[in-house]
Design an enzyme around this catalytic site. Structure first.
Site, PDB file in Angstrom:
ATOM      1  N   ASP A 135     -17.409   7.362  -1.527  1.00  0.00           N
ATOM      2  CA  ASP A 135     -15.360   7.520  -0.971  1.00  0.00           C
ATOM      3  C   ASP A 135     -15.610   8.350   0.000  1.00  0.00           C
ATOM      4  O   ASP A 135     -16.036  10.266  -0.398  1.00  0.00           O
ATOM      5  CB  ASP A 135     -14.866   6.750  -1.311  1.00  0.00           C
ATOM      6  N   GLN A 194     -10.140  -4.023  -3.147  1.00  0.00           N
ATOM      7  CA  GLN A 194     -11.859  -3.352  -2.809  1.00  0.00           C
ATOM      8  C   GLN A 194     -12.227  -3.835  -3.130  1.00  0.00           C
ATOM      9  O   GLN A 194     -13.443  -4.254  -3.556  1.00  0.00           O
ATOM     10  CB  GLN A 194     -11.559  -2.079  -2.187  1.00  0.00           C
ATOM     11  N   CYS A 252     -16.572   1.952   1.042  1.00  0.00           N
ATOM     12  CA  CYS A 252     -15.087   0.715   0.975  1.00  0.00           C
ATOM     13  C   CYS A 252     -14.779   1.243   2.663  1.00  0.00           C
ATOM     14  O   CYS A 252     -14.400   0.267   3.000  1.00  0.00           O
ATOM     15  CB  CYS A 252     -14.096   0.769   0.287  1.00  0.00           C
ATOM     16  N   ARG A 312     -13.707  -8.003   1.923  1.00  0.00           N
ATOM     17  CA  ARG A 312     -12.492  -8.212   1.872  1.00  0.00           C
ATOM     18  C   ARG A 312     -11.781  -9.287   2.079  1.00  0.00           C
ATOM     19  O   ARG A 312     -10.110  -9.979   1.338  1.00  0.00           O
ATOM     20  CB  ARG A 312     -11.342  -7.251   2.338  1.00  0.00           C
ATOM     21  N   ARG A 367       0.988  -1.423  -0.231  1.00  0.00           N
ATOM     22  CA  ARG A 367       0.227   0.239   0.434  1.00  0.00           C
ATOM     23  C   ARG A 367       0.954   1.709  -0.094  1.00  0.00           C
ATOM     24  O   ARG A 367       2.025   1.579   1.008  1.00  0.00           O
ATOM     25  CB  ARG A 367      -0.991  -0.083   1.378  1.00  0.00           C
ATOM     26  N   HIS A 418      -7.147   1.230  -6.179  1.00  0.00           N
ATOM     27  CA  HIS A 418      -7.482   0.329  -5.493  1.00  0.00           C
ATOM     28  C   HIS A 418      -8.251  -1.852  -5.924  1.00  0.00           C
ATOM     29  O   HIS A 418      -9.289  -1.678  -5.358  1.00  0.00           O
ATOM     30  CB  HIS A 418      -8.351   0.357  -4.239  1.00  0.00           C
TER      31      HIS A 418
HETATM   32  N1  NVA Z   1      -9.555   6.731  -0.964  1.00  0.00           N
HETATM   33  C1  NVA Z   1      -9.386   6.293  -0.059  1.00  0.00           C
HETATM   34  C2  NVA Z   1      -9.880   4.254   0.454  1.00  0.00           C
HETATM   35  C3  NVA Z   1      -9.460   4.631   1.210  1.00  0.00           C
HETATM   36  C4  NVA Z   1      -9.525   2.898   1.795  1.00  0.00           C
HETATM   37  C5  NVA Z   1      -7.840   6.700   0.630  1.00  0.00           C
HETATM   38  O1  NVA Z   1      -7.324   6.447  -0.196  1.00  0.00           O
HETATM   39  O2  NVA Z   1      -7.193   7.008   1.825  1.00  0.00           O
HETATM   40  N1   CP Z   2     -11.287   0.648   2.801  1.00  0.00           N
HETATM   41  C1   CP Z   2      -9.750   0.272   2.933  1.00  0.00           C
HETATM   42  O1   CP Z   2      -8.897  -0.791   2.162  1.00  0.00           O
HETATM   43  O2   CP Z   2      -9.903  -0.059   4.374  1.00  0.00           O
HETATM   44  P1   CP Z   2      -8.790   0.239   4.639  1.00  0.00           P
HETATM   45  O3   CP Z   2      -7.712   0.946   4.613  1.00  0.00           O
HETATM   46  O4   CP Z   2      -9.035   0.098   6.235  1.00  0.00           O
HETATM   47  O5   CP Z   2      -7.357  -0.248   5.059  1.00  0.00           O
END
Ligand code: NVA
Ligand code: CP
Length: 302
Positions: free
Chosen positions: A220, A132, A260, A288, A102, A129
């Site tokens: 989101d 997800q 998500c 997930r 990540r 993502h």
């Molecule tokens: N768009 C959000 C998704 C988190 C799961 C982010 O990147 O923070």
């Molecule tokens: N939806 C998602 O990816 O959650 P986290 O940021 O908690 O991993």
């Protein structure tokens, strides 16, 4: 399939194969049927951003598959002190069976795949993502039975979630509509991809246009990880880009609401709509685990 870097790389058959495997693994877990397909394998999990769901579901999933997960915070890795990702990839490939990462830049994930010699899984970048969205597609199919004739609508930022949902949704055959402010549209690569889906894709800056007759609405956060400094400006730009009663009044009956998570009640979704649809939102979160186990089995099993 050698890696999971972005939805754009997957064929429809590969997506459906992952979803079928995920359904099977969910059934096996719920019925106490052992499924240790990754005995003796190790997964390194590199996190340059925070996580609740991704970290815990990958770690637990790897354990359930009989393998061993390693949580690698970038704060503690040499990568956090500037060691190039190209070198990290070549070193970690000699210890591990796979890597989940990540991070911010999509190019970093692509470089890991290019220089490493083990499967790489994208656990979220600024661009996409995919883990997800595989869980989201699994959830949609679970609740609706199939993707046939469904319209999926996304309201909000043209961010990593929007980029992945558009591609995933179109690839499995759904109609996809998106409402986002003109200055916050999805990535150009994704908009180029939609050109092959002329009558299946619709983009507007008006949420009440996009949500008409939708079978699934998703949203989101207005400010993603790494955009905390823009939060106030974004609150202004995204005012009105919310899943609320007005939106839900225009959707099809039995419309699913998905998120998500984490969710900001009162911003991209009202507390009432969120709680009314908690059933599918938390099934989505659970999925997930199953979807990622399927990805790991596809990529890492002998
Ligand atoms: N768009 C959000 C998704 C988190 C799961 C982010 O990147 O923070
Ligand atoms: N939806 C998602 O990816 O959650 P986290 O940021 O908690 O991993």
């Amino acid at each position: 399939m050698k890696h999971l870097l972005k939805m754009l790389d997957l064929s429809t058959d590969e997506i459906l194969d992952i979803l079928d495997t995920a359904d099977q693994l969910k059934y096996e877990l719920k019925n106490g049927i052992p499924h240790e397909h990754l005995k003796g394998k190790t997964l390194g999990m590199i996190f340059q951003k925070a996580s609740t769901r991704t970290r815990v579901s990958f770690e637990t999933g790897m354990y359930q598959l009989g393998g061993h997960p390693l949580f690698l915070s970038s704060k503690d890795l040499q990568i956090g002190r500037g060691e190039p990702v190209q070198d990290t990839a070549r070193v970690l490939s000699r210890y591990l069976s796979g890597i989940m990462i990540r991070t911010f830049e999509q190019s970093e994930v692509e470089a890991l795949a290019e220089y490493g010699s083990i499967p790489i899984i994208n656990g979220l970048t600024d661009f996409c993502h995919p883990c997800q969205v595989l869980a989201d597609l699994m959830t949609i199919r679970e609740f609706k039975g199939s993707f046939d004739g469904l319209k999926m609508c996304y309201i909000g930022d043209g961010n990593n979630m929007a980029n992945s949902l558009i591609v995933g949704g179109l690839k499995v055959g759904m109609d996809v509509s998106i409402a986002c402010p003109n200055d916050y549209q999805p990535d150009k690569q994704v908009l180029d991809f939609t050109k092959d889906f002329d009558n299946k894709f619709f983009m507007t800056d008006k949420p009440l246009e996009a949500c008409k007759d939708a079978d699934i609405v998703l949203t989101d956060v207005w400010a993603s990880m790494g955009q905390e400094g823009e939060a106030e400006k974004r609150k202004v730009a995204f005012a009105g880009y919310q899943i609320n009663d007005e939106v839900m009044a225009l959707t099809n009956p039995e419309c699913l609401v998905m998120h998500c998570l984490p969710a900001h009640r009162g911003e991209e979704i009202t507390a009432d709509v969120f709680e009314a649809h908690a059933k599918e939102i938390f099934e989505e979160a659970e999925n997930r685990l199953h979807a990622q186990k399927a990805v790991m089995v596809k990529l890492m099993a002998d």
